[in-house]
Design an enzyme around this catalytic site. Structure first.
Site, short mmCIF file in Angstrom:
data_model
loop_
_atom_site.label_atom_id
_atom_site.label_comp_id
_atom_site.label_asym_id
_atom_site.label_seq_id
_atom_site.Cartn_x
_atom_site.Cartn_y
_atom_site.Cartn_z
N GLU A 42 0.82 -1.21 0.00
CA GLU A 42 0.00 0.00 0.00
C GLU A 42 0.85 1.26 0.00
O GLU A 42 1.99 1.25 0.47
CB GLU A 42 -0.89 0.01 1.25
CG GLU A 42 -1.95 -1.07 1.20
CD GLU A 42 -2.84 -1.12 2.44
OE1 GLU A 42 -4.00 -1.48 2.31
OE2 GLU A 42 -2.36 -0.81 3.55
N CYS A 44 3.52 8.45 1.63
CA CYS A 44 4.06 7.46 2.56
C CYS A 44 4.28 6.17 1.74
O CYS A 44 3.33 5.59 1.22
CB CYS A 44 3.05 7.25 3.68
SG CYS A 44 3.60 6.07 4.91
N CYS A 96 6.06 -7.33 7.16
CA CYS A 96 7.18 -6.85 7.98
C CYS A 96 7.60 -7.96 8.92
O CYS A 96 6.77 -8.72 9.39
CB CYS A 96 6.77 -5.61 8.76
SG CYS A 96 8.14 -4.80 9.60
N CYS A 145 6.06 -5.14 15.65
CA CYS A 145 5.79 -4.14 16.70
C CYS A 145 4.34 -4.34 17.12
O CYS A 145 3.45 -4.43 16.27
CB CYS A 145 6.00 -2.73 16.17
SG CYS A 145 7.69 -2.47 15.57
N CYS A 200 1.32 -2.19 15.89
CA CYS A 200 1.24 -1.90 14.45
C CYS A 200 0.52 -3.02 13.72
O CYS A 200 0.87 -4.19 13.87
CB CYS A 200 2.66 -1.73 13.92
SG CYS A 200 2.74 -1.64 12.12
N CYS A 244 -1.27 5.96 10.52
CA CYS A 244 -0.04 5.33 10.97
C CYS A 244 -0.28 4.00 11.66
O CYS A 244 -1.12 3.92 12.56
CB CYS A 244 0.61 6.27 11.97
SG CYS A 244 2.23 6.73 11.52
S1 SF4 Z 1 6.00 -0.23 13.01
FE1 SF4 Z 1 5.01 -1.89 11.83
S2 SF4 Z 1 5.83 -1.70 9.73
FE2 SF4 Z 1 7.17 -0.50 11.09
S3 SF4 Z 1 8.81 -1.94 11.69
FE3 SF4 Z 1 7.24 -2.12 13.29
S4 SF4 Z 1 5.91 -3.81 12.59
FE4 SF4 Z 1 7.15 -3.18 10.82
#
Ligand code: SF4
Length: 402
Positions: free
Chosen positions: A123, A136, A143, A147, A150, A374
């Site tokens: 995206e 962005c 990923c 995190c 996220c 975000c």
């Molecule tokens: S914030 Fe989300 S996209 Fe960014 S490194 Fe952490 S898990 Fe990956």
């Protein structure tokens, strides 16, 4: 098809994700010129048996048409003789990412769901403001970093995006905004943040090569001062990013104690806060006019106390960092284990940091209604339930036997 010869491991550390390099023919045998540097364009022409001097001249012309004029058809290239157009068309193509879906938020934010030729979804988001427009950009499909606040982190990593797929996001946004040929002034797309899906420093070479194309003054011509690379703290790659890319740095800090950061940014178990801040202090080119941005998501009762704010100030002072802190109200997603801090808490946190002379604006969430804010990026295909994917796979298998 990718072979061992055109796959390179990610340099220097950790993540053995294969990276397609240079030009790999597509399934129709043609080479995609998007994402190639001038040297690679020339090599692609020479590989197709164009004589050396001709290849040098044509590569320059093609480069200009691709990155300055946004051309996708060889027939539009008026300074290349008409007789050469079919020769180019048979061997090459200038692609764009395939758009699966484009959404516009009530606040004007736009989100595109894109699909690669090998059916991987990613995206990009465009955020218009009064005086700027920020794109962005994603660097990976999924990923590895997980995190916990996220949504993208709940996807598995599928693969790194190629330079063509990364620069292709910028080209597509320019197409959509009608900003060809490249103009030095009056653009809507003024800034780029590498803050979409993925950790850009785990896809270092492709991100670097794509951003070099984006920054080239004769092509897309976005100044390095208007580009920000955001990392969760891949410390061993930060010096290299400074030396070889040299764009602004943003760091997803999000916590000031080992305990909390270990939980919400698990990479912290590998590269701790102090090591990360030292790498920030060593990042070249930072000063008060060019500060490092520290992203800090506000999670209720997790990282939002006054003590946390004071510790943040202490750490930034200890490393003498020219810093700006972006406070991001948490954008909840289904299944998230956190809540957003209250507005009063965010205000109190912000005033402590501001009081210490460090800018700490609270970011207004953008594009919430289209899941573009975000930490909300997660492609639709990944949102399908396991059961739905299994049903689809079964249906495909059934139809293969009909
Ligand atoms: S914030 Fe989300 S996209 Fe960014 S490194 Fe952490 S898990 Fe990956």
């Amino acid at each position: 098809m990718q072979t061992a010869a055109n796959l390179m491991p990610i340099p220097g550390h950790i993540d053995p994700v294969p990276v397609p390099r240079s030009f790999v023919p597509r399934s129709d045998g043609r080479i995609d010129l998007l994402g190639l540097s001038l040297a690679d364009l020339r090599m692609a022409l020479e590989t197709s048996q164009l004589e050396e001097k001709q290849a040098k001249l044509r590569a320059k012309q093609l480069w200009h048409w691709i990155y300055n004029r946004g051309a996708i058809e060889f027939s539009a290239m008026t300074d290349i003789s008409k007789t050469m157009h079919p020769w180019l068309e048979q061997r090459f193509v200038i692609s764009r990412p395939n758009v699966v879906e484009a959404q516009v938020s009530t606040d004007g934010t736009r989100k595109w769901l894109l699909r690669s030729d090998d059916k991987q979804d990613y995206e990009m988001v465009f955020i218009p403001d009064a005086d700027r427009g920020t794109l962005c950009v994603s660097s990976q499909v999924g990923c590895t970093l997980n995190c916990t606040f996220c949504h993208t982190g709940t996807m598995r990593l599928v693969r790194n995006l190629t330079p063509a797929e990364i620069v292709g996001q910028v080209m597509l946004a320019r197409d959509s905004l009608g900003e060809w040929p490249s103009q030095p002034e009056g653009r809507m797309l003024t800034n780029i943040v590498m803050m979409g899906m993925g950790e850009p420093l785990y896809n270092f070479e492709n991100v670097r090569d794509a951003l070099k194309l984006v920054m080239d003054g004769a092509g897309l011509a976005l100044s390095r001062r208007r580009i920000t690379l955001s990392t969760s703290g891949v410390v061993p790659m930060m010096a290299r990013a400074g030396a070889e890319i040299g764009v602004n740095l943003a760091v997803s800090l999000h916590a000031v104690t080992k305990e909390v950061r270990d939980e919400i940014v698990p990479l912290n178990r590998k590269y701790g806060i102090e090591e990360l801040l030292q790498a920030c202090a060593d990042y070249p080119g930072t000063n008060n006019a060019r500060r490092i941005t520290f992203e800090y998501v506000m999670l209720k009762d997790k990282n939002d106390s006054d003590d946390d704010a004071r510790e943040l100030v202490r750490l930034l002072r200890k490393y003498e960092l020219p810093a700006k802190v972006n406070l991001i109200p948490f954008n909840p997603w289904p299944g998230a284990q956190y809540e957003c801090s209250t507005p009063e808490r965010i205000k109190s946190f912000s005033s402590i940091v501001f009081g210490a002379g460090i800018s700490a604006p609270v970011r207004t969430p953008r594009g919430r209604d289209i899941d573009a804010a975000c930490g909300q990026l997660k492609t639709a295909s990944e949102k399908k339930s396991r059961a739905q994917l299994d049903r689809e796979a079964a249906a495909e298998t059934d139809s293969a036997f009909v």
